[in-house]
Design a protein around this motif. Structure first.
Motif, mmCIF file in Angstrom:
data_model
loop_
_atom_site.group_PDB
_atom_site.id
_atom_site.type_symbol
_atom_site.label_atom_id
_atom_site.label_comp_id
_atom_site.label_asym_id
_atom_site.label_seq_id
_atom_site.Cartn_x
_atom_site.Cartn_y
_atom_site.Cartn_z
ATOM 1 N N GLY A 70 0.780 -1.232 0.000
ATOM 2 C CA GLY A 70 0.000 0.000 0.000
ATOM 3 C C GLY A 70 0.809 1.277 0.000
ATOM 4 N N ALA A 71 2.131 1.169 0.051
ATOM 5 C CA ALA A 71 2.950 2.380 0.075
ATOM 6 C C ALA A 71 4.315 2.074 -0.514
ATOM 7 C CB ALA A 71 3.093 2.892 1.508
ATOM 8 N N LEU A 72 4.877 3.048 -1.214
ATOM 9 C CA LEU A 72 6.173 2.857 -1.870
ATOM 10 C C LEU A 72 7.328 3.476 -1.096
ATOM 11 C CD1 LEU A 72 5.470 3.332 -5.673
ATOM 12 C CD2 LEU A 72 6.274 1.293 -4.513
ATOM 13 N N LEU A 73 7.019 4.301 -0.129
ATOM 14 C CA LEU A 73 8.042 4.953 0.693
ATOM 15 C C LEU A 73 9.034 5.740 -0.153
ATOM 16 C CD1 LEU A 73 8.762 2.101 3.276
ATOM 17 C CD2 LEU A 73 7.033 3.889 3.340
ATOM 18 N N ASP A 74 8.530 6.388 -1.172
ATOM 19 C CA ASP A 74 9.360 7.246 -2.010
ATOM 20 C C ASP A 74 8.589 8.552 -2.207
ATOM 21 O OD1 ASP A 74 10.667 8.604 -4.063
ATOM 22 O OD2 ASP A 74 11.365 6.741 -4.974
ATOM 23 N N PRO A 75 9.150 9.663 -1.735
ATOM 24 C CA PRO A 75 8.404 10.924 -1.841
ATOM 25 C C PRO A 75 8.158 11.368 -3.276
ATOM 26 C CG PRO A 75 10.648 11.301 -1.057
ATOM 27 C CD PRO A 75 10.441 9.824 -1.074
ATOM 28 N N LEU A 80 -1.127 4.647 -6.979
ATOM 29 C CA LEU A 80 -2.502 4.957 -7.336
ATOM 30 C C LEU A 80 -3.485 3.960 -6.732
ATOM 31 C CD1 LEU A 80 -1.850 5.806 -11.077
ATOM 32 C CD2 LEU A 80 -2.217 7.418 -9.205
ATOM 33 N N LYS A 81 -3.063 2.733 -6.624
ATOM 34 C CA LYS A 81 -3.894 1.709 -5.995
ATOM 35 C C LYS A 81 -2.973 0.622 -5.453
ATOM 36 C CE LYS A 81 -4.804 -0.390 -10.513
ATOM 37 N NZ LYS A 81 -5.823 -0.789 -11.489
ATOM 38 N N PRO A 82 -3.443 -0.115 -4.455
ATOM 39 C CA PRO A 82 -2.584 -1.139 -3.855
ATOM 40 C C PRO A 82 -2.181 -2.213 -4.870
ATOM 41 C CG PRO A 82 -4.472 -0.685 -2.466
ATOM 42 C CD PRO A 82 -4.727 0.008 -3.763
ATOM 43 N N ILE A 83 -0.987 -2.717 -4.714
ATOM 44 C CA ILE A 83 -0.457 -3.731 -5.631
ATOM 45 C C ILE A 83 -0.704 -5.121 -5.045
ATOM 46 C CG2 ILE A 83 1.656 -4.650 -6.654
ATOM 47 C CD1 ILE A 83 2.725 -1.786 -6.691
ATOM 48 N N PRO A 84 -1.408 -5.983 -5.771
ATOM 49 C CA PRO A 84 -1.684 -7.334 -5.242
ATOM 50 C C PRO A 84 -0.450 -8.229 -5.348
ATOM 51 C CG PRO A 84 -2.627 -7.095 -7.427
ATOM 52 C CD PRO A 84 -2.015 -5.766 -7.091
ATOM 53 N N LEU A 85 -0.113 -8.869 -4.246
ATOM 54 C CA LEU A 85 1.055 -9.744 -4.192
ATOM 55 C C LEU A 85 0.646 -11.105 -3.641
ATOM 56 C CD1 LEU A 85 3.570 -7.246 -2.529
ATOM 57 C CD2 LEU A 85 3.301 -7.700 -4.964
ATOM 58 N N GLU A 86 1.339 -12.109 -4.090
ATOM 59 C CA GLU A 86 1.144 -13.444 -3.527
ATOM 60 C C GLU A 86 2.237 -13.691 -2.501
ATOM 61 O OE1 GLU A 86 -1.289 -15.784 -3.852
ATOM 62 O OE2 GLU A 86 -2.324 -14.151 -4.900
ATOM 63 N N ALA A 87 1.828 -13.999 -1.288
ATOM 64 C CA ALA A 87 2.796 -14.230 -0.210
ATOM 65 C C ALA A 87 2.972 -15.721 0.016
ATOM 66 C CB ALA A 87 2.313 -13.567 1.075
ATOM 67 N N PRO B 2 -9.012 -3.672 -0.984
ATOM 68 C CA PRO B 2 -8.634 -2.435 -0.329
ATOM 69 C C PRO B 2 -9.175 -1.200 -1.032
ATOM 70 C CG PRO B 2 -6.741 -3.493 -1.356
ATOM 71 C CD PRO B 2 -7.906 -4.386 -1.582
ATOM 72 N N ASN B 3 -9.113 -0.084 -0.289
ATOM 73 C CA ASN B 3 -9.579 1.181 -0.827
ATOM 74 C C ASN B 3 -8.744 1.584 -2.043
ATOM 75 O OD1 ASN B 3 -10.289 4.042 -0.956
ATOM 76 N ND2 ASN B 3 -11.243 3.603 1.006
ATOM 77 N N GLU B 4 -9.359 2.265 -2.978
ATOM 78 C CA GLU B 4 -8.654 2.625 -4.210
ATOM 79 C C GLU B 4 -7.612 3.713 -3.997
ATOM 80 O OE1 GLU B 4 -8.810 1.481 -7.618
ATOM 81 O OE2 GLU B 4 -9.434 -0.194 -6.408
ATOM 82 N N SER B 5 -7.807 4.564 -2.984
ATOM 83 C CA SER B 5 -6.828 5.596 -2.691
ATOM 84 C C SER B 5 -5.894 5.079 -1.604
ATOM 85 C CB SER B 5 -7.538 6.865 -2.223
ATOM 86 O OG SER B 5 -6.596 7.816 -1.804
ATOM 87 N N THR B 6 -4.599 5.044 -1.887
ATOM 88 C CA THR B 6 -3.678 4.476 -0.907
ATOM 89 C C THR B 6 -2.993 5.584 -0.120
ATOM 90 O OG1 THR B 6 -1.871 4.444 -2.481
ATOM 91 C CG2 THR B 6 -3.237 2.495 -2.361
#
Lengths: 154, 146
Positions: A70-75, A80-87, B2-6
């Protein structure tokens, strides 16, 4: 560094707090002739929220199946939307894979695997968006997929 | 789903205590730290977690999870915080999370981690290290002759 008081573990867990709108700072002195006297009513940004405790102590916190980054940690970048990953859990730790572009990250813990995946993704995004890079068909497809999820901040 | 806005996590810190001023919503963080020392374990402590987020819009179920990195098992139950922001206002697109936790029990030295999730999406983490200085156990202190 914090120092902890050594006590027998008898007190129940107490958790309180929550989200609120950003704090409002005080202003700097201004010449009276520049001041426009206007008092705005206080408008809370968000409704009151509350905390719920769920789950049990000692639960395994490693995700399996589909999880989302849910976050890239890059300013400079915005997700734009969460990236689906297989864990998947391996002997050496956690592996997160994004099958759509065949990218993966791994680490000894879930957080380390997310960090590794995010780092790989940032490097891939930067490389594919270099001004002078020439992309083949497959890399162009990967770039198109990334552009659906990531954009550069203005 | 999840919500579309992250949300974007701008900062995440652990400290002794967070106090929020009523009216201005300003938070004061006291005693920011990232490691803990104690003579023996288990220990019980009080701490607080702060996170500043941007790009928050929509309905989320935020989850704060505290795990031991030795075996990745939860140390306390997950803390769930539902949040609903219908529309961003210009210049006010942020939110601050301030959670005070009293009575967390840490049973052994090692590395621990707070993880912040929004619905099923992982956002950020901050790691704490608990160290033993090898002192006298509490029970022995209580039983020792005065």
């Amino acid at each position: 560094m914090a120092t902890a008081t050594e006590l027998p573990p008898v007190n129940p867990l107490l958790a309180y707090g929550g989200f609120s709108e950003n704090g409002v700072g005080s202003g700097t002195p201004t010449a009276p002739e520049q001041v426009t006297q206007e008092i705005l009513p206080f408008q809370p940004l968000m409704p009151p929220n509350y905390i719920q405790l769920s789950g049990e102590i000692g639960e395994l916190a490693r995700p399996t199946g589909t999880v989302f980054l849910g976050a890239l940690l890059d300013p400079k970048l915005r997700l734009l939307k969460p990236i689906p990953l297989e864990a998947s859990n391996e002997d050496s730790g956690v592996v997160l894979s994004w099958e759509e572009i065949d990218e993966f990250g791994c680490g000894s813990t879930t957080g380390a695997a997310f960090d590794d995946f995010g780092q790989s993704l940032r490097e891939l995004y930067d490389h594919l968006h270099l001004a002078d890079v020439r992309l083949g068909e497959d890399l162009q497809r990967i770039k198109n997929v990334l552009d659906q999820y990531i954009e550069r901040r203005g | 789903m999840p919500n579309e806005s992250t949300p974007n996590v701008l900062a995440m810190l652990v400290c002794d205590q967070i106090i929020q001023e009523q009216g201005t919503n300003k938070k004061s963080l006291f005693g920011v730290f990232d490691n803990i020392t104690a003579p023996v374990f288990p220990i019980q402590l009080r701490l607080a977690v702060y996170a500043k987020l941007s790009d928050v819009e929509g309905h989320y179920n935020f989850r704060l999870r505290f795990v031991s990195l030795r075996d990745e098992r939860t140390v306390i139950p997950d803390i769930s915080i539902p949040l609903d922001i219908p529309q961003l206002q210009p210049g006010r697109g942020g939110a601050e999370l301030a959670i005070n936790l009293v009575g967390i029990v840490i049973t052994e030295p090692g590395a621990y981690e707070f993880q912040l999730w929004a619905d099923d999406a992982y956002l950020h983490r901050i790691t704490l290290t608990a160290n033993s200085t090898g002192g006298t156990p509490w029970q022995q202190q209580q039983n020792s002759p005065q």
